[in-house]
Design a protein around this motif. Structure first.
Motif, PDB file in Angstrom:
ATOM      1  N   VAL A  57       0.864  -1.211   0.130  1.00  0.00           N
ATOM      2  CA  VAL A  57       0.008   0.167   0.047  1.00  0.00           C
ATOM      3  C   VAL A  57       0.927   1.141  -0.161  1.00  0.00           C
ATOM      4  O   VAL A  57       1.807   1.230   1.050  1.00  0.00           O
ATOM      5  CB  VAL A  57      -1.048   0.103   1.492  1.00  0.00           C
ATOM      6  N   TYR A  58       0.719   2.100  -0.868  1.00  0.00           N
ATOM      7  CA  TYR A  58       1.630   3.220  -1.021  1.00  0.00           C
ATOM      8  C   TYR A  58       0.584   4.295  -1.856  1.00  0.00           C
ATOM      9  O   TYR A  58      -0.034   4.060  -2.518  1.00  0.00           O
ATOM     10  CB  TYR A  58       2.737   2.997  -1.836  1.00  0.00           C
ATOM     11  N   PRO A  59       0.915   5.660  -1.405  1.00  0.00           N
ATOM     12  CA  PRO A  59       1.999   6.310  -0.638  1.00  0.00           C
ATOM     13  C   PRO A  59       1.301   6.029   0.794  1.00  0.00           C
ATOM     14  O   PRO A  59       0.213   5.918   0.848  1.00  0.00           O
ATOM     15  CB  PRO A  59       2.251   7.750  -0.870  1.00  0.00           C
ATOM     16  N   ASN A  60       2.166   5.839   2.029  1.00  0.00           N
ATOM     17  CA  ASN A  60       1.346   5.709   3.403  1.00  0.00           C
ATOM     18  C   ASN A  60       2.631   5.997   4.352  1.00  0.00           C
ATOM     19  O   ASN A  60       3.703   5.355   4.641  1.00  0.00           O
ATOM     20  CB  ASN A  60       1.290   4.105   3.525  1.00  0.00           C
ATOM     21  N   PRO A  61       2.345   7.203   4.891  1.00  0.00           N
ATOM     22  CA  PRO A  61       1.210   7.813   4.849  1.00  0.00           C
ATOM     23  C   PRO A  61       0.777   8.584   3.626  1.00  0.00           C
ATOM     24  O   PRO A  61       1.517   8.851   2.876  1.00  0.00           O
ATOM     25  CB  PRO A  61       1.327   9.140   5.980  1.00  0.00           C
ATOM     26  N   THR A  62      -0.546   8.843   3.440  1.00  0.00           N
ATOM     27  CA  THR A  62      -1.250   9.345   2.413  1.00  0.00           C
ATOM     28  C   THR A  62      -2.034  10.593   2.622  1.00  0.00           C
ATOM     29  O   THR A  62      -2.576  10.910   3.646  1.00  0.00           O
ATOM     30  CB  THR A  62      -2.220   8.274   1.624  1.00  0.00           C
ATOM     31  N   THR A  63      -2.364  11.142   1.388  1.00  0.00           N
ATOM     32  CA  THR A  63      -3.231  12.408   1.597  1.00  0.00           C
ATOM     33  C   THR A  63      -4.534  11.923   0.801  1.00  0.00           C
ATOM     34  O   THR A  63      -5.684  12.235   1.318  1.00  0.00           O
ATOM     35  CB  THR A  63      -2.458  13.596   0.950  1.00  0.00           C
ATOM     36  N   ASP A  64      -4.458  11.981  -0.507  1.00  0.00           N
ATOM     37  CA  ASP A  64      -5.675  11.903  -1.329  1.00  0.00           C
ATOM     38  C   ASP A  64      -6.257  10.530  -1.956  1.00  0.00           C
ATOM     39  O   ASP A  64      -7.206  10.307  -2.107  1.00  0.00           O
ATOM     40  CB  ASP A  64      -5.550  12.924  -2.511  1.00  0.00           C
ATOM     41  N   VAL A  65      -5.064   9.703  -2.179  1.00  0.00           N
ATOM     42  CA  VAL A  65      -5.338   8.634  -2.679  1.00  0.00           C
ATOM     43  C   VAL A  65      -4.248   7.479  -2.354  1.00  0.00           C
ATOM     44  O   VAL A  65      -3.085   8.009  -1.963  1.00  0.00           O
ATOM     45  CB  VAL A  65      -5.244   8.686  -4.331  1.00  0.00           C
ATOM     46  N   VAL A  66      -4.503   6.147  -2.179  1.00  0.00           N
ATOM     47  CA  VAL A  66      -3.480   4.983  -1.992  1.00  0.00           C
ATOM     48  C   VAL A  66      -3.699   4.014  -3.006  1.00  0.00           C
ATOM     49  O   VAL A  66      -4.598   3.932  -3.511  1.00  0.00           O
ATOM     50  CB  VAL A  66      -3.712   4.363  -0.669  1.00  0.00           C
ATOM     51  N   ASN A  67      -2.488   3.501  -3.428  1.00  0.00           N
ATOM     52  CA  ASN A  67      -2.428   2.555  -4.493  1.00  0.00           C
ATOM     53  C   ASN A  67      -2.172   1.112  -3.702  1.00  0.00           C
ATOM     54  O   ASN A  67      -1.398   0.980  -2.584  1.00  0.00           O
ATOM     55  CB  ASN A  67      -1.300   2.346  -5.453  1.00  0.00           C
ATOM     56  N   ILE A  68      -2.984   0.284  -3.974  1.00  0.00           N
ATOM     57  CA  ILE A  68      -3.262  -1.036  -3.403  1.00  0.00           C
ATOM     58  C   ILE A  68      -2.622  -2.018  -4.225  1.00  0.00           C
ATOM     59  O   ILE A  68      -3.403  -2.390  -5.249  1.00  0.00           O
ATOM     60  CB  ILE A  68      -4.423  -1.591  -2.850  1.00  0.00           C
ATOM     61  N   HIS A  69      -1.279  -2.693  -4.076  1.00  0.00           N
ATOM     62  CA  HIS A  69      -0.711  -3.349  -5.306  1.00  0.00           C
ATOM     63  C   HIS A  69      -0.534  -4.823  -4.723  1.00  0.00           C
ATOM     64  O   HIS A  69      -0.096  -4.916  -3.612  1.00  0.00           O
ATOM     65  CB  HIS A  69       0.484  -2.654  -5.567  1.00  0.00           C
ATOM     66  N   PHE A  70      -1.082  -5.838  -5.618  1.00  0.00           N
ATOM     67  CA  PHE A  70      -0.827  -7.133  -5.326  1.00  0.00           C
ATOM     68  C   PHE A  70       0.256  -7.844  -6.030  1.00  0.00           C
ATOM     69  O   PHE A  70       0.673  -7.594  -6.920  1.00  0.00           O
ATOM     70  CB  PHE A  70      -2.304  -7.947  -5.650  1.00  0.00           C
ATOM     71  N   SER A  71       0.939  -8.853  -5.294  1.00  0.00           N
ATOM     72  CA  SER A  71       2.145  -9.299  -6.055  1.00  0.00           C
ATOM     73  C   SER A  71       1.764 -10.013  -7.304  1.00  0.00           C
ATOM     74  O   SER A  71       2.667 -10.593  -7.952  1.00  0.00           O
ATOM     75  CB  SER A  71       3.005 -10.062  -4.995  1.00  0.00           C
ATOM     76  N   ARG A  72       0.514 -10.593  -7.280  1.00  0.00           N
ATOM     77  CA  ARG A  72      -0.092 -11.396  -8.509  1.00  0.00           C
ATOM     78  C   ARG A  72      -1.479 -11.017  -8.957  1.00  0.00           C
ATOM     79  O   ARG A  72      -1.880 -10.528  -7.883  1.00  0.00           O
ATOM     80  CB  ARG A  72       0.222 -12.813  -8.050  1.00  0.00           C
ATOM     81  N   MET A  73      -2.111 -11.526  -9.974  1.00  0.00           N
ATOM     82  CA  MET A  73      -3.388 -11.110 -10.196  1.00  0.00           C
ATOM     83  C   MET A  73      -4.104 -12.066  -9.258  1.00  0.00           C
ATOM     84  O   MET A  73      -3.907 -13.179  -9.098  1.00  0.00           O
ATOM     85  CB  MET A  73      -3.616 -11.689 -11.677  1.00  0.00           C
ATOM     86  N   MET A  74      -5.345 -11.571  -8.964  1.00  0.00           N
ATOM     87  CA  MET A  74      -6.214 -12.261  -7.956  1.00  0.00           C
ATOM     88  C   MET A  74      -7.571 -11.565  -8.144  1.00  0.00           C
ATOM     89  O   MET A  74      -7.608 -10.179  -8.616  1.00  0.00           O
ATOM     90  CB  MET A  74      -5.858 -12.333  -6.629  1.00  0.00           C
ATOM     91  N   GLN A  75      -8.719 -12.283  -7.731  1.00  0.00           N
ATOM     92  CA  GLN A  75     -10.051 -11.841  -7.821  1.00  0.00           C
ATOM     93  C   GLN A  75     -10.280 -10.921  -6.695  1.00  0.00           C
ATOM     94  O   GLN A  75     -10.454 -11.425  -5.679  1.00  0.00           O
ATOM     95  CB  GLN A  75     -11.068 -12.987  -7.910  1.00  0.00           C
ATOM     96  N   VAL A  76     -10.602  -9.724  -6.880  1.00  0.00           N
ATOM     97  CA  VAL A  76     -10.971  -8.606  -5.636  1.00  0.00           C
ATOM     98  C   VAL A  76     -12.446  -8.692  -5.556  1.00  0.00           C
ATOM     99  O   VAL A  76     -13.319  -8.465  -6.321  1.00  0.00           O
ATOM    100  CB  VAL A  76     -10.415  -7.461  -5.823  1.00  0.00           C
ATOM    101  N   GLU A  77     -12.913  -9.014  -4.288  1.00  0.00           N
ATOM    102  CA  GLU A  77     -14.548  -8.994  -3.995  1.00  0.00           C
ATOM    103  C   GLU A  77     -14.749  -7.702  -3.321  1.00  0.00           C
ATOM    104  O   GLU A  77     -15.893  -6.969  -3.902  1.00  0.00           O
ATOM    105  CB  GLU A  77     -14.846 -10.115  -3.372  1.00  0.00           C
ATOM    106  N   SER A  78     -14.255  -7.175  -2.487  1.00  0.00           N
ATOM    107  CA  SER A  78     -14.541  -5.968  -1.520  1.00  0.00           C
ATOM    108  C   SER A  78     -13.494  -5.517  -0.932  1.00  0.00           C
ATOM    109  O   SER A  78     -12.379  -6.073  -0.722  1.00  0.00           O
ATOM    110  CB  SER A  78     -15.597  -6.364  -0.706  1.00  0.00           C
ATOM    111  N   LEU A  79     -13.533  -4.101  -0.692  1.00  0.00           N
ATOM    112  CA  LEU A  79     -12.582  -3.540   0.016  1.00  0.00           C
ATOM    113  C   LEU A  79     -13.468  -2.742   1.302  1.00  0.00           C
ATOM    114  O   LEU A  79     -14.182  -1.958   0.869  1.00  0.00           O
ATOM    115  CB  LEU A  79     -11.709  -2.591  -0.682  1.00  0.00           C
TER     116      LEU A  79
END
Length: 373
Positions: free
Chosen positions: A299-321
């Motif tokens: 998760v970056y940038p962290n700390p954050t202000t307006d947006v965070v990128n959540i990056h997975f090390s491989r492709m996967m099915q995302v259901e909810s956040l």
């Protein structure tokens, strides 16, 4: 059956009864592959040293039901009885010493650790709290050691429950020896230290049944069939109850777990209605090593202000956040149907503070902490 011991010699294909106990069996302890102790009602204790072919009666002269047993060796072992009694022998059950911790009400589990026996006993309900229209009962659990024939109080655990049934208290405290490190379970909480207001602990969704450590991965199973993985070294180094720890979670599809053992192929899981399952939660051991070396999510940038990128090390099915505040309140929830390795999450509407992100995927549930400036 509650008074029978079964054995399989063909990987569970067929089973035979090797012992029909005269009373209900409450617990067993495996000292080695051939030596097993069982305890039961009305002081019953039996021991086998040949994998169940023959059983020796070493029962205690008491009307109390014996709930737990553990052993240092073939001659030195300890059993816990209902409520206040602790029985200890150093000569293979020929003579028993009885220790009575008068000020406490229940004993839960016992473990031989660092040249002493450690066990838990509690004084029951010490107060109540009202939260979210539910009544929570506060339960104090004292921890004891038996060393050189002296009973000492070692610390205390703490638990809260919506149940007032006395019989439910028996499963609150468990002890595990993991690479000479004492781990303590109090119902849904796991800690590497005695519980107090400054103790960090990992919380599961249901009562913890068993834990395992391998390749610096701590694996945890709970009663509802949930399986958790977290870094073992990170867990031991955890110092603050106000910080979180990264972990993954998934359900193995088996409810009401009661016994779990590690096997060559994975795990053997005992459930209700006399059912036993083979479970493999990882395809290969190399998968565990890869998971240890490479984080699943960044998760970056962290700390954050307006947006965070959540990056997975491989492709996967995302259901909810889901995003939770520091007090556990749900702040935001989003549903997905994407097969991806990256999510961009806006944080501009969040107020300054600490938040926790819960990401539900086809590969399990992941948790991350972010700080909003």
């Amino acid at each position: 059956a509650e008074n029978k011991i079964y054995r399989s010699e063909d990987d569970g294909v067929t089973w035979e009864i090797v012992f029909d106990a005269p009373k209900k069996i409450n617990d067993y302890f495996e000292l080695d592959h051939k030596t097993i102790f069982i305890t039961g009602d009305k002081g019953m204790i039996y021991r086998t040293t040949d994998s169940g072919d023959n059983w020796l009666d070493i029962s205690v002269d008491t009307d109390s039901n014996l709930t737990h047993v553990t052993a240092k060796n073939l001659n030195d072992y300890i059993v816990l009885a209902e409520r206040k009694q602790v029985y200890h022998t150093k000569n293979g059950g020929l003579n028993w010493n009885n220790y009575n911790h008068d000020n406490y009400y229940y004993t839960f589990d016992v473990l031989y650790f660092n040249n002493k026996y450690i066990f838990g006993g509690g004084s029951g309900i010490i107060g109540t709290e009202y939260r979210n229209a539910h009544v929570y009962y506060l339960i104090n659990t004292s921890l004891f050691t038996l060393e050189n024939n002296i009973l000492n109080e070692a610390g205390y655990a703490f638990h809260e429950s919506e149940s007032t049934k006395a019989e439910s208290f028996f499963s609150f405290t468990k002890f595990f020896n993991s690479n000479d490190q004492l781990l303590i379970v109090s119902h849904k909480r796991l800690s590497s230290k005695y519980f107090n207001e400054n103790t960090p602990y990992f919380t599961t969704n249901d009562t913890i049944v068993n834990i395992f450590e391998e390749n610096d991965i701590l694996s945890i199973f709970d009663l509802a069939g949930n399986y958790y993985e977290l870094g073992y070294s990170e867990f031991l180094a955890w110092k603050s109850p106000y910080s979180k720890i990264d972990y993954s979670e998934k359900n193995i599809g088996i409810e009401k777990l009661n016994k779990i053992i590690k096997t060559d192929y994975g795990y053997a899981v005992g459930s209700d209605k006399s059912r036993i399952f083979k479970v493999k939660v990882k395809e290969t051991e190399s998968n565990i090593k890869t998971l240890t070396a490479t984080p699943e999510i960044e998760v970056y940038p962290n700390p954050t202000t307006d947006v965070v990128n959540i990056h997975f090390s491989r492709m996967m099915q995302v259901e909810s956040l889901e995003i939770y505040g520091i007090t556990g309140n749900l702040v935001e929830s989003n549903s997905y149907s994407d097969y991806t390795n990256n999510i961009i999450q806006k944080t501009d509407k969040l107020t300054t503070g600490v938040y926790f992100i819960k990401i539900i995927t086809s590969n399990g549930v992941f948790h991350k902490k972010i700080v909003k400036f």
